[in-house]
Design a protein around this motif. Structure first.
Motif, mmCIF file in Angstrom:
data_model
loop_
_atom_site.group_PDB
_atom_site.id
_atom_site.type_symbol
_atom_site.label_atom_id
_atom_site.label_comp_id
_atom_site.label_asym_id
_atom_site.label_seq_id
_atom_site.Cartn_x
_atom_site.Cartn_y
_atom_site.Cartn_z
ATOM 1 N N PHE A 364 0.861 -1.196 0.000
ATOM 2 C CA PHE A 364 0.000 0.000 0.000
ATOM 3 C C PHE A 364 0.887 1.232 0.000
ATOM 4 N N PHE A 366 0.412 5.331 0.833
ATOM 5 C CA PHE A 366 -0.501 6.360 1.337
ATOM 6 C C PHE A 366 0.164 7.725 1.271
ATOM 7 N N ILE A 436 -7.406 0.054 4.197
ATOM 8 C CA ILE A 436 -7.440 1.395 3.596
ATOM 9 C C ILE A 436 -8.397 2.302 4.370
ATOM 10 N N ILE A 447 -5.114 6.907 -0.121
ATOM 11 C CA ILE A 447 -4.412 5.851 -0.855
ATOM 12 C C ILE A 447 -3.889 6.415 -2.162
#
Length: 449
Positions: A364, A366, A436, A447
């Motif tokens: 992920f 961010f 998320i 995100i």
């Protein structure tokens, strides 16, 4: 002291009545061998010898030795040794021979009886080896555990004075006052140390000058905040200089950095029984650390007491000291600020469990405000499901093109694994969405597409 014949005899416990009988025997031998008559012997005495007596209880023999002999045997042994005995109900009144000045109390009589009857009759009883109470207190155990834990990470222990050179101490006293010693052992050791760094950096510099390029040393001991009793605390302090994997054919060499010091601190505290999930780390450190390349650690988010500092030593200090190394990192763990765990280290050990099912790794990225730390993201992700999320790793932090001003991008790898079943695509998708949503709600992150 004057050496005399009387002194020679008396200090060796010679029988005081042996002089008269000895003279008579010597005179008889001379008469027998040489003939002649013995004249009257004139003996001058300052004081008349008085026989000493002891009141002895035969029952005390068994109480002291643990075995028993008959009263008849006791009487025979004592008479053979020259004692004069008078019975008085349950006791024996013993007159001590003049040639036994070493006997002065009842237990000496017991010793004589045991010596003649035989020491082998005394039964051997091993001491009880059960411990009701621990030898060391909890704080003492923690002290020695931290000592071993740091040494196990490749650090060599140094033992230095509690006083130091003011020229070095001034770099590390921060906001504390200098504590001068009224009568120092030398002009170079004239102050009590405000930080163990002031001693360690002195000796690591000497070792670097002698050709030891890559060196890690530590010390555990007191630092002083004031001249009054109790104004001191116990600290574990370490310094590392040089490179990792120098001249290695399998690993790429690199300079030691702040993350090496952070790893040593965190791992040591975890080994001591503290929960790393509750640790809180920020970047506020004393002025002798490099700003932006250092941190402080609390055992929880409450920020009660600082548990540790870690980071690179400020480059200005390295220039002033003229230390010859590529980089220098250090840490301080404040033992007095560590709350002692209620359970012992053995009781805190958990069973190591390995899942039989396949794991899945998801990445992920961010975008967050610059004031949001990586730890905030990790805490948010770990709160989603402790049973499924087994590892969280930050592998990139980026600021620059395509990232809004006053924001940064943090890339995180999350390992997802179940102990009950193999997760299918639907299960993983649900967890992804939950991660998320949780991070966005708790940190205000977005995100990254």
């Amino acid at each position: 002291n004057i050496d005399t014949d009387a002194k020679f005899r008396n200090e060796r416990g010679i029988d005081p009545l042996s002089i008269e009988s000895g003279l008579k025997k010597a005179a008889l031998l001379i008469k027998e061998i040489c003939g002649g008559e013995i004249s009257k012997i004139d003996i001058q005495k300052i004081d008349t010898y008085k026989n000493k007596t002891i009141k002895f209880d035969p029952n005390s023999f068994e109480q002291i030795t643990g075995f028993k002999i008959s009263t008849k045997e006791m009487l025979k042994i004592l008479e053979d040794l020259g004692f004069k005995i008078k019975k008085d109900k349950k006791y024996l009144n013993l007159t001590i021979p003049s040639w036994r000045p070493d006997i002065s109390q009842e237990v000496d009589i017991v010793e004589e009886l045991v010596r003649i009857s035989g020491y082998e009759k005394i039964s051997i009883i091993s001491p009880i080896k059960e411990r009701i109470k621990s030898t060391l207190t909890q704080s003492q155990k923690l002290f020695h555990f931290l000592q071993r834990a740091i040494a196990s990470k490749g650090y060599l222990e140094a033992i230095t004075w509690s006083f130091t050179d003011s020229n070095y101490n001034n770099h590390f006293k921060d906001t504390n006052k200098e504590i001068k010693i009224v009568n120092p052992i030398s002009s170079e050791l004239g102050v009590l140390r405000n930080s163990i760094f002031s001693n360690l950096i002195m000796y690591i510099s000497k070792n670097l000058d002698r050709g030891f390029k890559d060196l890690s040393i530590f010390e555990i001991g007191p630092i002083f905040k004031g001249s009054n009793p109790g104004e001191q605390s116990t600290v574990v302090c370490g310094l590392s200089a040089g490179k990792r994997n120098r001249l290695s054919w399998i690993d790429k060499e690199r300079d030691i950095d702040v993350f090496d010091a952070k790893r040593d601190v965190v791992q040591t505290l975890v080994e001591a029984g503290y929960n790393s999930d509750k640790f809180f780390i920020d970047s506020e450190t004393p002025n002798y650390y490099h700003p932006g390349k250092s941190g402080r650690l609390f055992l929880n988010e409450g920020k009660d007491l600082v548990a540790a500092y870690f980071g690179e030593i400020h480059p200005n200090i390295l220039k002033k000291i003229d230390i010859k190394t590529e980089t220098l990192v250090g840490f301080e763990i404040f033992i007095d600020n560590l709350k002692l765990p209620k359970k012992t280290l053995n009781d805190q050990k958990t069973k190591f469990v390995v899942s039989d099912y396949q794991k899945s790794e998801r990445d992920f990225a961010f975008i967050v405000d610059k004031n949001v730390s990586s730890q905030d993201l990790k805490n948010a992700i770990s709160s989603v499901d402790h049973n499924l999320i087994s590892n969280i790793k930050i592998f990139d932090v980026y600021e620059g093109a395509n990232i809004p001003e006053n924001q940064k991008s943090i890339a995180i790898s999350v390992t997802i694994q179940s102990f009950e079943k193999t997760l299918n695509d639907s299960d993983l998708e649900k967890i992804n969405k939950l991660i998320i949503e949780t991070v966005e709600n708790k940190t205000g992150a977005i995100i990254r597409a």
